[in-house]
Design a protein around this motif. Sequence first.
Motif, PDB file in Angstrom:
ATOM      1  N   LEU A 166     -53.449  -5.874  10.434  1.00  0.00           N
ATOM      2  CA  LEU A 166     -53.450  -4.949  11.565  1.00  0.00           C
ATOM      3  C   LEU A 166     -52.568  -3.728  11.284  1.00  0.00           C
ATOM      4  O   LEU A 166     -52.834  -2.632  11.779  1.00  0.00           O
ATOM      5  CB  LEU A 166     -52.945  -5.660  12.834  1.00  0.00           C
ATOM      6  CG  LEU A 166     -53.939  -6.582  13.537  1.00  0.00           C
ATOM      7  CD1 LEU A 166     -53.230  -7.432  14.591  1.00  0.00           C
ATOM      8  CD2 LEU A 166     -55.067  -5.768  14.193  1.00  0.00           C
ATOM      9  N   ALA A 167     -51.544  -3.936  10.484  1.00  0.00           N
ATOM     10  CA  ALA A 167     -50.619  -2.850  10.152  1.00  0.00           C
ATOM     11  C   ALA A 167     -51.148  -1.947   9.049  1.00  0.00           C
ATOM     12  O   ALA A 167     -50.436  -1.035   8.599  1.00  0.00           O
ATOM     13  CB  ALA A 167     -49.262  -3.413   9.752  1.00  0.00           C
ATOM     14  N   THR A 168     -52.403  -2.162   8.635  1.00  0.00           N
ATOM     15  CA  THR A 168     -53.012  -1.289   7.624  1.00  0.00           C
ATOM     16  C   THR A 168     -54.405  -0.829   8.041  1.00  0.00           C
ATOM     17  O   THR A 168     -55.167  -0.331   7.214  1.00  0.00           O
ATOM     18  CB  THR A 168     -53.104  -2.008   6.262  1.00  0.00           C
ATOM     19  OG1 THR A 168     -53.885  -3.204   6.405  1.00  0.00           O
ATOM     20  CG2 THR A 168     -51.726  -2.354   5.725  1.00  0.00           C
ATOM     21  N   VAL A 169     -54.755  -0.995   9.310  1.00  0.00           N
ATOM     22  CA  VAL A 169     -56.108  -0.668   9.754  1.00  0.00           C
ATOM     23  C   VAL A 169     -56.383   0.831   9.662  1.00  0.00           C
ATOM     24  O   VAL A 169     -55.467   1.658   9.734  1.00  0.00           O
ATOM     25  CB  VAL A 169     -56.355  -1.133  11.204  1.00  0.00           C
ATOM     26  CG1 VAL A 169     -56.358  -2.643  11.294  1.00  0.00           C
ATOM     27  CG2 VAL A 169     -55.338  -0.518  12.161  1.00  0.00           C
ATOM     28  N   SER A 170     -57.661   1.166   9.523  1.00  0.00           N
ATOM     29  CA  SER A 170     -58.052   2.574   9.463  1.00  0.00           C
ATOM     30  C   SER A 170     -59.271   2.872  10.329  1.00  0.00           C
ATOM     31  O   SER A 170     -59.774   3.993  10.303  1.00  0.00           O
ATOM     32  CB  SER A 170     -58.343   2.983   8.015  1.00  0.00           C
ATOM     33  OG  SER A 170     -59.330   2.150   7.442  1.00  0.00           O
ATOM     34  N   SER A 171     -59.756   1.875  11.089  1.00  0.00           N
ATOM     35  CA  SER A 171     -60.894   2.115  11.969  1.00  0.00           C
ATOM     36  C   SER A 171     -60.834   1.180  13.173  1.00  0.00           C
ATOM     37  O   SER A 171     -60.227   0.104  13.114  1.00  0.00           O
ATOM     38  CB  SER A 171     -62.218   1.905  11.228  1.00  0.00           C
ATOM     39  OG  SER A 171     -62.427   0.533  10.976  1.00  0.00           O
ATOM     40  N   LEU A 172     -61.468   1.588  14.265  1.00  0.00           N
ATOM     41  CA  LEU A 172     -61.536   0.736  15.448  1.00  0.00           C
ATOM     42  C   LEU A 172     -62.350  -0.519  15.172  1.00  0.00           C
ATOM     43  O   LEU A 172     -62.045  -1.598  15.693  1.00  0.00           O
ATOM     44  CB  LEU A 172     -62.139   1.525  16.619  1.00  0.00           C
ATOM     45  CG  LEU A 172     -61.297   2.680  17.157  1.00  0.00           C
ATOM     46  CD1 LEU A 172     -62.081   3.457  18.219  1.00  0.00           C
ATOM     47  CD2 LEU A 172     -59.980   2.182  17.725  1.00  0.00           C
ATOM     48  N   CYS A 177     -55.804   5.367  14.165  1.00  0.00           N
ATOM     49  CA  CYS A 177     -55.583   3.982  13.746  1.00  0.00           C
ATOM     50  C   CYS A 177     -54.329   3.852  12.887  1.00  0.00           C
ATOM     51  O   CYS A 177     -53.644   2.829  12.933  1.00  0.00           O
ATOM     52  CB  CYS A 177     -56.818   3.461  13.011  1.00  0.00           C
ATOM     53  SG  CYS A 177     -58.236   3.196  14.103  1.00  0.00           S
ATOM     54  N   ARG A 178     -54.017   4.873  12.119  1.00  0.00           N
ATOM     55  CA  ARG A 178     -52.765   4.833  11.360  1.00  0.00           C
ATOM     56  C   ARG A 178     -51.570   4.857  12.313  1.00  0.00           C
ATOM     57  O   ARG A 178     -50.551   4.225  12.052  1.00  0.00           O
ATOM     58  CB  ARG A 178     -52.702   6.021  10.388  1.00  0.00           C
ATOM     59  CG  ARG A 178     -53.516   5.805   9.119  1.00  0.00           C
ATOM     60  CD  ARG A 178     -53.253   6.882   8.083  1.00  0.00           C
ATOM     61  NE  ARG A 178     -53.957   8.110   8.380  1.00  0.00           N
ATOM     62  CZ  ARG A 178     -53.374   9.279   8.638  1.00  0.00           C
ATOM     63  NH1 ARG A 178     -52.047   9.363   8.675  1.00  0.00           N
ATOM     64  NH2 ARG A 178     -54.099  10.355   8.888  1.00  0.00           N
ATOM     65  N   ASP A 179     -51.700   5.582  13.426  1.00  0.00           N
ATOM     66  CA  ASP A 179     -50.583   5.668  14.361  1.00  0.00           C
ATOM     67  C   ASP A 179     -50.370   4.357  15.109  1.00  0.00           C
ATOM     68  O   ASP A 179     -49.227   4.010  15.432  1.00  0.00           O
ATOM     69  CB  ASP A 179     -50.837   6.797  15.366  1.00  0.00           C
ATOM     70  CG  ASP A 179     -49.563   7.235  16.067  1.00  0.00           C
ATOM     71  OD1 ASP A 179     -48.759   7.938  15.444  1.00  0.00           O
ATOM     72  OD2 ASP A 179     -49.370   6.847  17.231  1.00  0.00           O
ATOM     73  N   ILE A 180     -51.430   3.607  15.384  1.00  0.00           N
ATOM     74  CA  ILE A 180     -51.273   2.350  16.126  1.00  0.00           C
ATOM     75  C   ILE A 180     -50.572   1.291  15.274  1.00  0.00           C
ATOM     76  O   ILE A 180     -50.025   0.316  15.810  1.00  0.00           O
ATOM     77  CB  ILE A 180     -52.644   1.814  16.620  1.00  0.00           C
ATOM     78  CG1 ILE A 180     -52.458   0.742  17.711  1.00  0.00           C
ATOM     79  CG2 ILE A 180     -53.444   1.227  15.460  1.00  0.00           C
ATOM     80  CD1 ILE A 180     -51.844   1.236  18.973  1.00  0.00           C
ATOM     81  N   ARG A 181     -50.563   1.485  13.966  1.00  0.00           N
ATOM     82  CA  ARG A 181     -49.974   0.468  13.078  1.00  0.00           C
ATOM     83  C   ARG A 181     -48.532   0.149  13.446  1.00  0.00           C
ATOM     84  O   ARG A 181     -48.109  -1.008  13.400  1.00  0.00           O
ATOM     85  CB  ARG A 181     -50.035   0.943  11.625  1.00  0.00           C
ATOM     86  CG  ARG A 181     -51.435   1.139  11.058  1.00  0.00           C
ATOM     87  CD  ARG A 181     -51.352   1.794   9.691  1.00  0.00           C
ATOM     88  NE  ARG A 181     -52.665   2.077   9.128  1.00  0.00           N
ATOM     89  CZ  ARG A 181     -52.856   2.729   7.973  1.00  0.00           C
ATOM     90  NH1 ARG A 181     -51.793   3.165   7.287  1.00  0.00           N
ATOM     91  NH2 ARG A 181     -54.069   2.944   7.518  1.00  0.00           N
TER      92      ARG A 181
END
Length: 384
Positions: A314-320, A290-294
């Motif tokens: 969305l640019a700080t998410v850590s879970s699906l 999730c860090r990489d998708i940011r």
Amino acid sequence: MSSTLLPAPALRIGPIALDAPVVLAPMAGITNTAFRRLCREYGVGLYVSEMITSRALVERNATTMRLITHHESETPRSIQLYGVDPATVEGAVRLLVDEDRADHIDLNFGCPVPKVTRKGGGAALPWKLGLFREIVTRAARAAGDIPLTVKMRKGIDTDHLTFLDAGRIAEDAGVAAVALHARTAAEFYSGQADWSAIAALKAAVTSIPVLGNGDIWSADDAVRMMAETGCDGVVVGRGCLGRPWLFGELAAAFGADHRLVDANLGFVAGAFRRHAELLVEFFDDEDRGCRDIRKHVAWYFKGYPVGGDTRARLATVSSLAEIDDLLATLDLAAPYPGAAAEGQRGRAGTPKRPALPDGWLDSRDLAEEATCALAEAELDHSGG
């Protein structure tokens, strides 16, 4: 969105026959297994790995060994190598062949990053004709029946162009294809790619496919590049950032049996979610995936009605689960925004004087002192 239809051109890279003349360009931190799998779900072509450093590969660096591991669904398996020492590059190619880790190997001579060119690597290396010839010849010999290709830039700057010499040398060495990013190292990713250079390379290299790279933001751009330059295929990099379904549009444009998607906000949100899911699987770590998708948020939602607060979250998410909650707040029926979602994406930078070893341009032969600098050039930087 492209509506152009052409008869499907045949593109064969060694024994590999592609349904569309399209290659995904290697991009560091982007073209990992997760992104390659996602692109395959939408289209067809050859999907190349992130750039792999030859030295790290022969030393069997744990991270590097993970990066060269393909998912069972990935066929053909394509790996790009970067290196400056002929023996090390040859050893890396032999490892891939002997351990059956690749169906196609590409050599990168296009990296414009100063930390690489300052040591004589990347786009600076083809200036040294003998070194370039030795690397490519030994790598092609080591590859055997596995097709080996070369990706390069026009040269260091407009006064030190290398692509025609490099193309001819690569052809003579037995490579299966050459690809040209139609910019110099000095241009980095700025300005407009010089497609006339692709046409010139195609005229000079006649026995193997010539692929063009630079400023393909849409399927129409790809069709136009091939029509204007006569190249045999296209290499797509920044144009597919946040838009992996571009490969479906490319396939349709070249006559393959692929349906164009309706890229409304709901479709884009689903693609973003799928990308995140594949990243979690790739890293085997939900937080890391999730860090990489940011970093992909701005690319996916370019031009769409997604508010600044939602983008920031969305640019700080850590879970699906967090991604799901945020995507559920969007107007998923919002239509494709047209031009606002199209055009350039990714880094561009500005023209700059290339960083080179002292005296690098004085001769096209490799001086003894330059050999020492090259030993430090194998760094993990993106190229092309």
